[in-house]
Design an enzyme around this catalytic site. Structure first.
Site, PDB file in Angstrom:
ATOM      1  CB  SER A 381      33.573  35.760  36.695  1.00  0.00           C
ATOM      2  OG  SER A 381      33.731  36.921  35.630  1.00  0.00           O
ATOM      3  CG  HIS A 431      28.929  37.087  34.868  1.00  0.00           C
ATOM      4  ND1 HIS A 431      28.630  38.115  35.886  1.00  0.00           N
ATOM      5  CD2 HIS A 431      30.396  36.984  34.946  1.00  0.00           C
ATOM      6  CE1 HIS A 431      29.809  38.437  36.462  1.00  0.00           C
ATOM      7  NE2 HIS A 431      30.900  37.896  35.835  1.00  0.00           N
TER       8      HIS A 431
END
Length: 478
Positions: A381, A431
């Site tokens: 991610s 992230h």
């Protein structure tokens, strides 16, 4: 391991099904059928022949789709043999015709039926006769794009006087061209951009030239009316400025091989996780509960206490290839394919691999340096957020224009980050690090040469290979 292969087949078919056009429905239906038969083989090993049958019926269609970018004439025979319904046959023949026009810059010598009646008058430079002949034909609606593609080649080369509103469209000022396009029922911003570009040439206005070029390029898409003429005209106008719309379109419509390769790589690592753990745990459907911490640590998970303090920096790479459970890899695989396909067509396969390696490593480094020291981190991610940031800023234009695109995308980016704070077991620092790396890469991006793209691709691939080889050497030393 055989059952796991069927599970991968189900995932691959569902992902590829999402890339098929909604109409005609045959393509999506065949991928769905293959996924259902593979699922049956996964649940009941004795039904393996059904799964095999599902993949066999897909092979001709996948061959046609893989070869469409090359537009070889023999592909028309394969299209006739591999399609069960006329709608899909017509759709693929149209795609072949548009690709042929895109690659060769001229209509094919042999027409795609049922447009044979149009070819002779167009080849003789008589577009009005072709137009009258087309109105007398019973041309199915799905063939209207092909008709426009043929007719448009005659518009710019016959030298015949144009009647209104065609004259305003092709020779008028930007506002006149915009009105003429609406009167003719033509979509898009191409016509306004073309008029603005020509006006910029007359007035020597660099800003008008740049805006006109951007409008033309942004609306130059196969499937739009008069696409072939648009491409011909954009190439003629932009070539003196070093811009090749045909090359950019070919790159944009290539099959996303790098995206598929990265997707297969994370699936291979997921299979390795299953073997290392002896199967999926009871929390397999959660974001991070499918495997034991020992198994993840043995396969290269990222954590401050081991990555930084023990100097095992290769974990910054391998952790991006690992996932904590079925839901985790399912979500990341979906976004990897959808975002990666769009980004690869924009920047090319080599730059995509480089961007994955760079933003993934930066995200993992942010997690190791700023996150909790004893918490393991896995998942792609961070790299995916980097791709989102890159996709939000990369493109034509200067830094100010890219910052403008970033401003428009900022609310959705903040929302994506905020959702991460609400979900347990989500590595927010990965992230944030990946997103910032992607934004900076996009803001500083300039279109590299073919050699530079190859170099960046090799650097990205070597980074991934370094992480994997280091993992194998470390495991061999235990």
């Amino acid at each position: 391991m055989g059952n796991f292969t069927w599970l991968l087949g189900v995932a691959a078919c569902l992902i590829l099904m999402g890339q098929q056009p909604a109409r005609p429905p045959e393509a999506r239906g065949r991928f769905l059928l293959a996924a259902l038969l593979a699922a049956a083989a996964f649940l009941r090993p004795e039904l393996g022949w059904l799964g095999t049958l599902g993949f066999v019926q897909l092979l001709p269609l996948m061959f046609v789709q893989a070869r469409l970018p090359y537009a070889h004439p023999h592909l028309l025979t394969w299209i006739r043999l591999s399609c069960f319904t006329p709608a899909l046959r017509h759709h693929l023949q149209l795609a072949w015709l548009e690709t042929y026009l895109l690659r060769h810059g001229t209509p094919p010598a042999r027409a795609v039926s049922p447009l044979d009646a149009l070819v002779a008058p167009l080849a003789a430079g008589r577009p009005l006769e072709a137009l009258r002949g087309a109105h007398g034909l019973n041309v199915p609606p799905e063939w209207s794009r092909a008709y426009h593609a043929y007719l448009s080649w005659a518009l710019s080369d016959t030298g015949q006087p144009l009647e209104e509103p065609w004259r305003s469209l092709l020779e008028g000022e930007p506002l006149q061209a915009q009105r003429a396009a609406r009167r003719l029922g033509l979509e898009g911003r191409f016509w306004t951009g073309r008029a603005l570009f020509l006006e910029g040439q007359r007035a020597r206005d660099a800003q008008a030239l740049q805006q006109g070029a951007q409008l033309m390029l942004s609306d130059l898409r196969p499937g739009r009316e008069l696409f072939a003429w648009r491409l011909h005209e954009a190439s003629k106008l932009l070539a003196p400025f070093g811009i090749d719309p045909r090359a950019r379109l070919l790159e944009r419509h290539r099959f996303p091989v790098a995206t598929l390769g990265l997707l297969l790589l994370i699936f291979v690592f997921f299979g390795w996780e299953i073997l290392e753990s002896g199967g999926l745990g009871p929390g397999a459907l959660s974001l991070g509960g499918g495997f034991s911490l020992e198994a993840l640590l043995a396969l290269g998970a990222n954590a401050n206490v081991i990555t930084v303090q023990e100097g095992q920096w290769w974990r910054l790479v391998t952790s991006t290839l690992l996932h904590g459970g079925l839901l985790h890899i399912g979500l990341n695989a979906f976004y990897l394919w959808t975002i990666g396909s769009a980004l690869e067509r924009s920047i090319g396969p080599g730059m995509l691999v480089f961007a994955f390696a760079l933003t993934g490593v930066v995200g993992s480094a942010a997690s190791a340096l700023l996150g909790a020291p004893n918490v393991l981190s896995v998942g792609a991610s961070g790299a995916l957020f980097g791709w989102v940031g890159l996709l939000s800023t990369v493109g034509e234009g200067n830094v100010a224009q890219r910052l403008g695109r970033l401003g428009r995308a900022a609310p959705s980016l903040f929302l994506m980050l905020f959702i991460g704070f609400l979900i347990p077991n989500v590595d927010v620092w990965a992230h944030v690090g990946g997103l910032l790396a992607g934004l900076l890469l996009g803001l500083s991006y300039r279109r590299p040469s073919a050699r530079e793209r190859q170099v960046f691709g090799v650097l990205g691939a070597l980074t991934l290979a370094w992480g994997i080889v280091s993992l194998l050497l470390w495991r061999g030393s235990l």
